[in-house]
Design a protein around this motif. Sequence first.
Motif, short mmCIF file in Angstrom:
data_model
loop_
_atom_site.label_atom_id
_atom_site.label_comp_id
_atom_site.label_asym_id
_atom_site.label_seq_id
_atom_site.Cartn_x
_atom_site.Cartn_y
_atom_site.Cartn_z
N VAL A 150 0.82 -1.00 -0.29
CA VAL A 150 -0.58 -0.15 -0.31
C VAL A 150 0.79 1.73 0.19
N LYS A 151 1.65 1.68 1.11
CA LYS A 151 2.80 2.26 0.84
C LYS A 151 3.65 2.47 -0.30
N ARG A 152 4.23 1.50 -0.89
CA ARG A 152 4.88 1.51 -2.55
C ARG A 152 3.88 2.05 -3.01
N SER A 153 2.85 1.07 -3.34
CA SER A 153 1.71 1.82 -4.63
C SER A 153 1.81 3.54 -4.68
N ASN A 154 1.15 3.82 -3.69
CA ASN A 154 1.09 5.49 -3.49
C ASN A 154 2.62 6.25 -3.81
N CYS A 155 3.55 5.61 -3.12
CA CYS A 155 4.80 6.41 -3.64
C CYS A 155 5.21 5.82 -4.79
N PHE A 156 4.61 4.91 -5.47
CA PHE A 156 4.90 5.06 -7.45
C PHE A 156 3.83 5.98 -7.86
N HIS A 157 3.11 6.35 -7.70
CA HIS A 157 1.68 7.10 -7.97
C HIS A 157 2.42 8.90 -8.03
N LYS A 158 3.21 9.15 -6.95
CA LYS A 158 3.68 9.77 -6.38
C LYS A 158 4.57 10.31 -7.39
N HIS A 159 5.64 9.42 -7.55
CA HIS A 159 6.93 10.08 -8.06
C HIS A 159 7.43 9.38 -8.81
N GLY A 160 6.19 8.37 -9.19
CA GLY A 160 6.61 7.65 -10.51
C GLY A 160 6.58 6.37 -11.03
N HIS A 161 6.80 5.38 -12.16
CA HIS A 161 7.30 3.78 -11.87
C HIS A 161 8.68 3.49 -11.92
N ASN A 162 9.21 4.25 -11.86
CA ASN A 162 11.13 4.14 -11.95
C ASN A 162 11.80 4.58 -10.32
N ILE A 163 10.69 4.42 -9.45
CA ILE A 163 11.61 5.01 -8.63
C ILE A 163 11.36 3.38 -7.78
N GLY A 164 12.24 2.44 -7.08
CA GLY A 164 12.22 1.70 -6.51
C GLY A 164 11.55 1.34 -4.84
N CYS A 165 10.77 2.83 -3.89
CA CYS A 165 9.99 2.58 -3.16
C CYS A 165 10.06 1.89 -2.02
N HIS A 166 11.04 1.27 -2.12
CA HIS A 166 10.87 0.14 -0.88
C HIS A 166 11.01 0.89 0.41
N THR A 167 10.48 -0.45 1.00
CA THR A 167 10.62 0.09 2.38
C THR A 167 10.62 -0.99 3.50
N GLY A 319 2.29 -5.95 -11.15
CA GLY A 319 2.23 -6.28 -12.93
C GLY A 319 0.87 -4.46 -12.53
N PHE A 320 0.42 -4.53 -11.52
CA PHE A 320 -0.43 -3.14 -11.92
C PHE A 320 -0.12 -2.43 -10.45
N TYR A 321 -0.03 -0.76 -11.46
CA TYR A 321 -0.08 0.03 -11.31
C TYR A 321 -0.84 1.22 -10.66
N GLU A 322 -2.03 1.18 -12.00
CA GLU A 322 -2.50 2.21 -11.61
C GLU A 322 -4.46 1.49 -11.80
N PRO A 323 -5.64 1.56 -11.87
CA PRO A 323 -5.56 2.60 -10.14
C PRO A 323 -5.35 2.76 -9.23
N PHE A 324 -3.94 2.77 -8.73
CA PHE A 324 -3.23 2.77 -7.67
C PHE A 324 -4.53 2.93 -6.66
N TRP A 325 -5.69 3.60 -6.04
CA TRP A 325 -6.28 3.10 -5.13
C TRP A 325 -7.04 1.72 -5.08
N LEU A 326 -7.07 1.22 -6.31
CA LEU A 326 -7.77 -0.05 -6.21
C LEU A 326 -6.94 -1.03 -5.69
N VAL A 327 -5.59 -1.06 -6.04
CA VAL A 327 -4.67 -1.35 -5.28
C VAL A 327 -4.63 -1.87 -4.84
N ASP A 328 -4.37 -0.49 -3.74
CA ASP A 328 -4.17 -0.20 -2.00
C ASP A 328 -5.53 -0.91 -1.37
N VAL A 329 -6.32 -0.85 -2.26
CA VAL A 329 -7.75 -1.52 -1.50
C VAL A 329 -7.77 -3.04 -1.45
#
Length: 479
Positions: A150-167, A319-329
């Motif tokens: 969930v955190k990574r999905s929001n990070c990808f949405h904000k900063h782009g898919h090329n950022i690792g957003c690892h946690t 494999g799914f980035y968008e819609p990010f909110w649906l991935v979060d749900v």
Amino acid sequence: MQKQSVYSVENGDVNGYLDDDGRVRRTGFLYEIVVLFQGTLATTSAHIMTVVIGSGVLSLSWCLAQLGWIIGVPLLAVFAIITWYTCLLLTDCYRSPDPVTGTRNYNYTQAVKVNLGGFKYKLCGLSQYAIQVGGSIGYTITSAISMAAVKRSNCFHKHGHNIGCHTLNNSYVLIFASIEIVLSQIPNFHKLSLVSVVATIMSFAYAGIGFALSVAKVVGGASAETSLTGKAIGPDMTSTDKMWNAFSAVGDIAFAYSFSLVLLEIQDTLKQSPPENKVMKKSCTIGIGASTLLYMLCGILGYLAFGNDSSGNYLTGFGFYEPFWLVDVGNICVVIHLLGAFQVIIQPFYAFVENWRREMWPGCKFIEREYIFGKYSINLFRLTWRTSYVILATLVALMFPFFNSFMGLIGSVTYWPLTIYFPIEMYISRAKIPRGSFTWIWLKLLTFICLLVALLAAAGSIRGLAVSFSSFKIFRSVS
């Protein structure tokens, strides 16, 4: 049976609050949801789907990527049919010697003890408690990965898919464990109906989200390469790696159908009338049928969407980035579902330890005394022991967070004895099947073939764990 009836009357059971053996009467469902579920069939089916539709569904597209269309899809159907058949045999073991009027066997190990006895009883207990402990650890790992996603999905949405957003996953493991400490104070299976209903709704929700996202990707023309035999041998996949991955995938599928270990405990929540075995057979058919349909849809569409590059967990592999909110749900639904599934799978182990201690120290107030607070009660031993267990399971999950290999090993090691061997052996014993008869031969053959498959799957999972260990840093699990 007559003695049990007298027991109820002598204890003032004039209103029928006790069951046929003097225990608290089983209702089969909670009063609060009686309007929603008009019968016990619904809640037992919910219990089954809570356990069956677990973290196993998340790895099915990866399994098909390793096995391909020719082996993967038929194997899903074969595991479902075999599991359904042996579960029907197992439901008749709830009462002995007669499946309708006999004495109740409150759990799986007790049924094995009555029907087979001796060494097999001990082997059953070891197998059952191993998968319960392992499953609870696996659910902890999966939930942490989903929370981190969930955190990574929001990070990808904000900063782009090329950022690792690892946690780091550690904090999410601890959050899950904190909630489980509270839920673990639910005293027994009879109080879990509402938890199972919520968990079942969540399981269908996240599977449906994965299904919808896969359909959208396929319809949008973004489907990936698939094949009849799975991922091809090449620079990134040696023939040895392919073989071991295929074996591990079989173990993952076995884990996806591993619920027999709690079948009799679920059956013990049913009312006496209509006969428990008849209701449970319908529940098994509904639960396994619905779960298999969902597995087929999610596995096949996930494989079509991601192809041979499918990740081990299709909601957290991005494999799914968008819609990010649906991935979060979807990932939030996974977490809520596994919060309930953790309780459903571990309750028999809790009960085993607590009953063992009561027998060892009868009359001990620390173990037996219940402190009543309105509708709720607290037992000091239950509070201490179950909290300690969750803490230990959490430590293991922090140390060894290997999702696919861990799930595959648990499934392969325990699927055969609990889902195949013991139900068939008890059926042969109860039905007095003559040695050397046609029925005896084909049942033994089925047992042997499933054993070979389980051994190969276990070998693949062990190899996967060994590979994971080679590059792993303890307490440094990263999503």
